[in-house]
Motif scaffolding. Sequence first.
Motif, PDB file in Angstrom:
ATOM      1  N   MET A   1       0.840  -1.198   0.000  1.00  0.00           N
ATOM      2  CA  MET A   1       0.000   0.000   0.000  1.00  0.00           C
ATOM      3  C   MET A   1       0.878   1.252   0.000  1.00  0.00           C
ATOM      4  O   MET A   1       1.870   1.321   0.722  1.00  0.00           O
ATOM      5  N   ILE A   2       0.500   2.216  -0.809  1.00  0.00           N
ATOM      6  CA  ILE A   2       1.186   3.501  -0.861  1.00  0.00           C
ATOM      7  C   ILE A   2       0.214   4.586  -0.421  1.00  0.00           C
ATOM      8  O   ILE A   2      -0.903   4.680  -0.931  1.00  0.00           O
ATOM      9  N   THR A   3       0.635   5.396   0.544  1.00  0.00           N
ATOM     10  CA  THR A   3      -0.158   6.535   0.997  1.00  0.00           C
ATOM     11  C   THR A   3       0.650   7.816   0.758  1.00  0.00           C
ATOM     12  O   THR A   3       1.854   7.762   0.480  1.00  0.00           O
ATOM     13  N   ALA A   4      -0.020   8.944   0.878  1.00  0.00           N
ATOM     14  CA  ALA A   4       0.656  10.223   0.681  1.00  0.00           C
ATOM     15  C   ALA A   4      -0.030  11.281   1.521  1.00  0.00           C
ATOM     16  O   ALA A   4      -1.153  11.084   2.009  1.00  0.00           O
ATOM     17  N   SER A   5       0.660  12.410   1.698  1.00  0.00           N
ATOM     18  CA  SER A   5       0.054  13.505   2.459  1.00  0.00           C
ATOM     19  C   SER A   5       0.452  14.847   1.875  1.00  0.00           C
ATOM     20  O   SER A   5       1.547  15.019   1.328  1.00  0.00           O
ATOM     21  N   ILE A   6      -0.486  15.783   1.990  1.00  0.00           N
ATOM     22  CA  ILE A   6      -0.274  17.176   1.609  1.00  0.00           C
ATOM     23  C   ILE A   6      -0.680  18.026   2.805  1.00  0.00           C
ATOM     24  O   ILE A   6      -1.767  17.828   3.369  1.00  0.00           O
ATOM     25  N   VAL A   7       0.161  18.953   3.205  1.00  0.00           N
ATOM     26  CA  VAL A   7      -0.213  19.920   4.235  1.00  0.00           C
ATOM     27  C   VAL A   7      -0.591  21.214   3.525  1.00  0.00           C
ATOM     28  O   VAL A   7       0.202  21.774   2.760  1.00  0.00           O
ATOM     29  N   THR A   8      -1.806  21.666   3.750  1.00  0.00           N
ATOM     30  CA  THR A   8      -2.306  22.871   3.080  1.00  0.00           C
ATOM     31  C   THR A   8      -2.455  24.015   4.073  1.00  0.00           C
ATOM     32  O   THR A   8      -2.695  23.797   5.269  1.00  0.00           O
ATOM     33  N   TYR A   9      -2.316  25.223   3.557  1.00  0.00           N
ATOM     34  CA  TYR A   9      -2.592  26.430   4.343  1.00  0.00           C
ATOM     35  C   TYR A   9      -3.177  27.458   3.386  1.00  0.00           C
ATOM     36  O   TYR A   9      -2.452  28.126   2.653  1.00  0.00           O
ATOM     37  N   HIS A  10      -4.504  27.527   3.365  1.00  0.00           N
ATOM     38  CA  HIS A  10      -5.224  28.389   2.430  1.00  0.00           C
ATOM     39  C   HIS A  10      -4.714  28.184   0.991  1.00  0.00           C
ATOM     40  O   HIS A  10      -4.516  29.142   0.236  1.00  0.00           O
ATOM     41  N   THR A  11      -4.504  26.923   0.667  1.00  0.00           N
ATOM     42  CA  THR A  11      -4.033  26.550  -0.673  1.00  0.00           C
ATOM     43  C   THR A  11      -5.143  26.770  -1.685  1.00  0.00           C
ATOM     44  O   THR A  11      -6.322  26.503  -1.409  1.00  0.00           O
ATOM     45  N   SER A  12      -4.792  27.247  -2.870  1.00  0.00           N
ATOM     46  CA  SER A  12      -5.801  27.503  -3.896  1.00  0.00           C
ATOM     47  C   SER A  12      -6.411  26.195  -4.393  1.00  0.00           C
ATOM     48  O   SER A  12      -5.747  25.163  -4.437  1.00  0.00           O
ATOM     49  N   HIS A  13      -7.679  26.252  -4.777  1.00  0.00           N
ATOM     50  CA  HIS A  13      -8.365  25.077  -5.304  1.00  0.00           C
ATOM     51  C   HIS A  13      -7.686  24.568  -6.573  1.00  0.00           C
ATOM     52  O   HIS A  13      -7.585  23.364  -6.792  1.00  0.00           O
ATOM     53  N   SER A  14      -7.238  25.482  -7.412  1.00  0.00           N
ATOM     54  CA  SER A  14      -6.644  25.070  -8.685  1.00  0.00           C
ATOM     55  C   SER A  14      -5.344  24.303  -8.463  1.00  0.00           C
ATOM     56  O   SER A  14      -5.087  23.281  -9.115  1.00  0.00           O
ATOM     57  N   GLU A  15      -4.518  24.775  -7.541  1.00  0.00           N
ATOM     58  CA  GLU A  15      -3.250  24.109  -7.245  1.00  0.00           C
ATOM     59  C   GLU A  15      -3.493  22.731  -6.645  1.00  0.00           C
ATOM     60  O   GLU A  15      -2.872  21.731  -7.042  1.00  0.00           O
ATOM     61  N   LEU A  16      -4.427  22.665  -5.689  1.00  0.00           N
ATOM     62  CA  LEU A  16      -4.739  21.398  -5.042  1.00  0.00           C
ATOM     63  C   LEU A  16      -5.370  20.418  -6.029  1.00  0.00           C
ATOM     64  O   LEU A  16      -5.048  19.220  -6.021  1.00  0.00           O
ATOM     65  N   SER A  17      -6.251  20.909  -6.891  1.00  0.00           N
ATOM     66  CA  SER A  17      -6.904  20.048  -7.891  1.00  0.00           C
ATOM     67  C   SER A  17      -5.881  19.407  -8.827  1.00  0.00           C
ATOM     68  O   SER A  17      -5.990  18.227  -9.172  1.00  0.00           O
ATOM     69  N   ARG A  18      -4.902  20.179  -9.234  1.00  0.00           N
ATOM     70  CA  ARG A  18      -3.870  19.671 -10.144  1.00  0.00           C
ATOM     71  C   ARG A  18      -3.105  18.513  -9.506  1.00  0.00           C
ATOM     72  O   ARG A  18      -2.879  17.484 -10.145  1.00  0.00           O
ATOM     73  N   LEU A  19      -2.746  18.667  -8.238  1.00  0.00           N
ATOM     74  CA  LEU A  19      -2.020  17.606  -7.552  1.00  0.00           C
ATOM     75  C   LEU A  19      -2.906  16.393  -7.305  1.00  0.00           C
ATOM     76  O   LEU A  19      -2.485  15.246  -7.515  1.00  0.00           O
ATOM     77  N   ILE A  20      -4.143  16.626  -6.878  1.00  0.00           N
ATOM     78  CA  ILE A  20      -5.057  15.504  -6.627  1.00  0.00           C
ATOM     79  C   ILE A  20      -5.298  14.710  -7.908  1.00  0.00           C
ATOM     80  O   ILE A  20      -5.381  13.469  -7.895  1.00  0.00           O
ATOM     81  N   GLU A  21      -5.382  15.399  -9.024  1.00  0.00           N
ATOM     82  CA  GLU A  21      -5.554  14.708 -10.312  1.00  0.00           C
ATOM     83  C   GLU A  21      -4.383  13.775 -10.592  1.00  0.00           C
ATOM     84  O   GLU A  21      -4.572  12.649 -11.065  1.00  0.00           O
ATOM     85  N   CYS A  22      -3.168  14.226 -10.288  1.00  0.00           N
ATOM     86  CA  CYS A  22      -1.990  13.370 -10.453  1.00  0.00           C
ATOM     87  C   CYS A  22      -2.078  12.149  -9.543  1.00  0.00           C
ATOM     88  O   CYS A  22      -1.788  11.021  -9.960  1.00  0.00           O
ATOM     89  N   VAL A  23      -2.486  12.377  -8.296  1.00  0.00           N
ATOM     90  CA  VAL A  23      -2.598  11.293  -7.322  1.00  0.00           C
ATOM     91  C   VAL A  23      -3.627  10.265  -7.770  1.00  0.00           C
ATOM     92  O   VAL A  23      -3.405   9.046  -7.690  1.00  0.00           O
ATOM     93  N   MET A  24      -4.777  10.728  -8.254  1.00  0.00           N
ATOM     94  CA  MET A  24      -5.854   9.830  -8.651  1.00  0.00           C
ATOM     95  C   MET A  24      -5.454   8.911  -9.822  1.00  0.00           C
ATOM     96  O   MET A  24      -5.998   7.826  -9.977  1.00  0.00           O
TER      97      MET A  24
END
Length: 276
Positions: A1-24
């Motif tokens: 199993m591979i897990t991952a984590s991102i720590v956000t601080y008022h991160t923009s939706h566009s930036e987070l969406s781009r990374l989540i798309e890569c993860v998915m």
Amino acid sequence: MITASIVTYHTSHSELSRLIECVMKSDIETIYIIDNSTNDELRDYVTNNHRLKYIHSINLGYGSGHNIAIRNAIKLGAKYHIVLNPDVYWTDSVIEKLSFFMDNNPSCGLVMPKITYPNGSIQYLCKLLPNPFDLIIRRFIPWEKYQKKHDFYYELHWTGYDHIMEVPSLSGCFMFMRCSVLNKVHGFDERYFMYAEDLDLCRRIGEVSKTIYYPLTSVVHEYEKGSYKNKKLLVYHIKSIIKYFNKWGWFFDRQRNRINKKCNAELNRFYNNRTI
């Protein structure tokens, strides 16, 4: 199993969406969003997929946030855990290639791929363990010619960044780690609020396993260098560096000298053999 984590601080939706798309699109089974923001407005945005685990946390710092996910990953029985910055993304099969490398190199506890800017140029994020002068020169001495000469050796520019190599300090923007090793070293040192926690973790992982740069796959990192632009972040940076040297030694650090000497010797040996 591979897990991952991102720590956000008022991160923009566009930036987070781009990374989540890569993860998915990857073999990562669970991604933890540790939100250190002053509100939880990201909660509804990221909870519509069972692979996403959202946790709104008191902001105790970058390493503390990732430790929440690391502890959860270890409880789940994950084999590997990846620490990601929100401003990272990729198009290649990065996760699968790094997983294959780790499977075939059990002595490796941490691996980092090649990191590039959006224009494709290399980010020089492989470093020797620093002494106080290394960090003072990089941050406060604006003499470009001297900085370039210094970084040529400190950031190992002379290696070409084109072959697999063991390096004592790798960037926290993308850290692919073995959970058994993370469990052994107890994750990030939470005394660092922000900055230097990745250097400290690399060093502790390096005491029990190898820390490897793997340039056969790459990710893009937008690399804001926040402490160069924001006085508050600069204060965090300075405090963390002081904590780091108080912990490991300022000018007298025999372990640092030994590790750097060994790294340079091994890289010189490889380079000399390659050019014969």
